[in-house]
Design a protein around this motif. Structure first.
Motif, PDB file in Angstrom:
ATOM      1  N   GLN B  13       0.833  -1.192   0.000  1.00  8.98           N
ATOM      2  CA  GLN B  13       0.000   0.000   0.000  1.00  8.98           C
ATOM      3  C   GLN B  13       0.871   1.246   0.000  1.00  8.98           C
ATOM      4  O   GLN B  13       0.574   2.232  -0.657  1.00  8.98           O
ATOM      5  CB  GLN B  13      -0.912  -0.018   1.231  1.00  8.98           C
ATOM      6  N   GLN B  14       1.979   1.177   0.723  1.00  8.09           N
ATOM      7  CA  GLN B  14       2.921   2.296   0.702  1.00  8.09           C
ATOM      8  C   GLN B  14       3.506   2.516  -0.673  1.00  8.09           C
ATOM      9  O   GLN B  14       3.758   3.644  -1.085  1.00  8.09           O
ATOM     10  CB  GLN B  14       4.047   2.015   1.678  1.00  8.09           C
ATOM     11  N   LEU B  16       2.114   2.372  -3.304  1.00  9.39           N
ATOM     12  CA  LEU B  16       1.211   3.145  -4.166  1.00  9.39           C
ATOM     13  C   LEU B  16       1.620   4.605  -4.174  1.00  9.39           C
ATOM     14  O   LEU B  16       1.238   5.350  -5.061  1.00  9.39           O
ATOM     15  CB  LEU B  16      -0.237   3.010  -3.683  1.00  9.39           C
ATOM     16  N   GLU B  17       2.390   4.999  -3.157  1.00  2.11           N
ATOM     17  CA  GLU B  17       2.694   6.422  -3.031  1.00  2.11           C
ATOM     18  C   GLU B  17       4.172   6.757  -3.172  1.00  2.11           C
ATOM     19  O   GLU B  17       4.519   7.743  -3.798  1.00  2.11           O
ATOM     20  CB  GLU B  17       2.207   6.941  -1.669  1.00  2.11           C
ATOM     21  N   VAL B  18       5.049   5.954  -2.609  1.00  7.28           N
ATOM     22  CA  VAL B  18       6.383   6.483  -2.387  1.00  7.28           C
ATOM     23  C   VAL B  18       7.545   5.961  -3.224  1.00  7.28           C
ATOM     24  O   VAL B  18       8.623   6.510  -3.138  1.00  7.28           O
ATOM     25  CB  VAL B  18       6.806   6.324  -0.921  1.00  7.28           C
ATOM     26  N   GLU B  31       1.771   2.484   9.723  1.00  4.29           N
ATOM     27  CA  GLU B  31       0.497   2.161   9.100  1.00  4.29           C
ATOM     28  C   GLU B  31      -0.203   1.023   9.837  1.00  4.29           C
ATOM     29  O   GLU B  31      -1.427   0.949   9.856  1.00  4.29           O
ATOM     30  CB  GLU B  31       0.728   1.781   7.629  1.00  4.29           C
ATOM     31  N   GLN B  95       4.321   1.911  -9.062  1.00  3.66           N
ATOM     32  CA  GLN B  95       5.500   1.777  -8.197  1.00  3.66           C
ATOM     33  C   GLN B  95       5.930   0.325  -8.069  1.00  3.66           C
ATOM     34  O   GLN B  95       7.117   0.032  -7.930  1.00  3.66           O
ATOM     35  CB  GLN B  95       5.216   2.366  -6.804  1.00  3.66           C
TER      36      GLN B  95
END
Lengths: 223, 223
Positions: B13-14, B16-18, B31, B95
């Motif tokens: 899930q992380q 998806l962003e970083v 999280e 990502q």
DNA sequence: GTCTATAAATCGATAGAC
DNA sequence: GTCTATCGATTTATAGAC
């Protein structure tokens, strides 16, 4: 601006070791024996430094490839020479290659200034297809371009305006395709996706890459 | 190990962003509402977590692509479906795609366990070429393989031992080539190299990608 | 098995003296 | 233009209490 040059040289030297995401302004300053704050007189932020490095790398790579291949008259030999020269540059400077074609650096947004230098090498490939008259040597692909690709090529003009030449739709579409392949194959090799796939020796790797260039040249009707 | 699952889910899930390089054990712990030190009960280091994520991503991508394309009987349609499914997965999870095919994470060395799952999708492409009997439909390439590529393919056996099938040299060499192209083209799109090149709409991008798949299929004699 | 606390280090960027 | 000093934040990983 001799100092700005020294900064980019030191930064590029760092890229020999650490990878673009870990490039640090402080480390550049250390290498130059300056305080990190002094760097900000010449470069307003880390992103601006990255932009300088990216443009410099695009230009260096294109300079090297052009110099090595400009005098090759035979089209097929020039085609292969361009591909091989790209691979050699990438093997020499893997981190700078990754800066250009690997994952984007997190949080960095490339400004428009990087576009023009990025087109120089693919333009060489497109130019060869143009010279080889790809529309007539491989008419099936040109028909495919006209049939299903026309709308997607609306930006040929944008691209072309950055170069001094006019490109046909077919030369453009197929040249871009060859370019994606060249970079994709080099990325595979550099990023470790050829372990246990193609022989591990440099000679084997080069042979496979050359095979790919030959197949591409065949496909695109380059004699 | 339900908690280990929760850890990889949170880590993905992380992603998806970083971006893989910035993946942090602490952020995963945050999280999950755990202390960062608790994670180390389940995962011995950040590198081990990365390995789990890489293997998981290879398998997820291959699962999705296989499920979408297994029932497509027509070889050319299946060929295109595989390519398009790869692109869709990559657009959905950029990502994680970058984790697999972008620049290697600095300081991380992939263990052998990642090799087998990485071969699943290219094996689908090689399998199609095998079924299509690429040696007879495009004999020129097979001659080229035999002539200049034989020594470089010493590791076909290593690769093949990871799959249940036997592959011909030609199917292997050309399938790998198509694979490098598919990943190269997706990387170009995902990493921003199509700005001001192909039309910026998703429909245009997809049309260009589909064009490439068609050209590859033509080249490799897939009806 | 999970927590607090901490070690030891990195970084980008700025303020302000000289 | 270059420095010192600093803010404020990040990280991996470990020690040791409970």
């Amino acid at each position: 601006m001799a100092i700005l040059d020294a900064i980019t040289v030191a930064a590029n030297q760092q890229l020999l070791e650490v990878g673009p995401a870990d490039l640090s302004v402080r480390a550049v300053a250390r290498e130059l024996g300056m305080a990190s704050s002094a760097i900000y007189r010449y470069v307003s932020s880390r992103d601006e430094l990255l932009t300088l490095l990216i443009i410099g790398a695009f230009d260096d790579m294109a300079d090297v490839v052009e110099a090595k291949t400009r005098r090759v008259a035979d089209l097929r030999r020039r085609w292969k020479a361009i591909g091989l020269a790209c691979r050699e540059w990438a093997l020499d400077e893997p981190q700078r290659f990754a800066l250009l074609y690997g994952s984007p650096v997190a949080g960095y947004a490339a400004p428009q200034d990087t576009i023009a230098p990025a087109t120089r090498i693919p333009n060489l490939l497109i130019g060869i297809l143009q010279e080889a008259k790809v529309e007539t040597t491989v008419p099936a692909f040109s028909a495919r371009v006209a049939r299903s690709l026309k709308p997607a090529l609306s930006d040929v003009n944008t691209w072309a305006s950055l170069s001094t030449r006019d490109f046909s739709d077919s030369a453009f579409a197929l040249g871009l395709m060859a370019w994606a392949h060249v970079i994709g194959s080099i990325s595979f090799e550099l990023f470790g996706h050829r372990h246990n796939v193609v022989g591990d020796s440099m000679a084997d790797r080069r042979a496979y890459f050359e095979f790919e260039l030959d197949v591409l040249a065949d496909l695109m009707g380059i004699d």
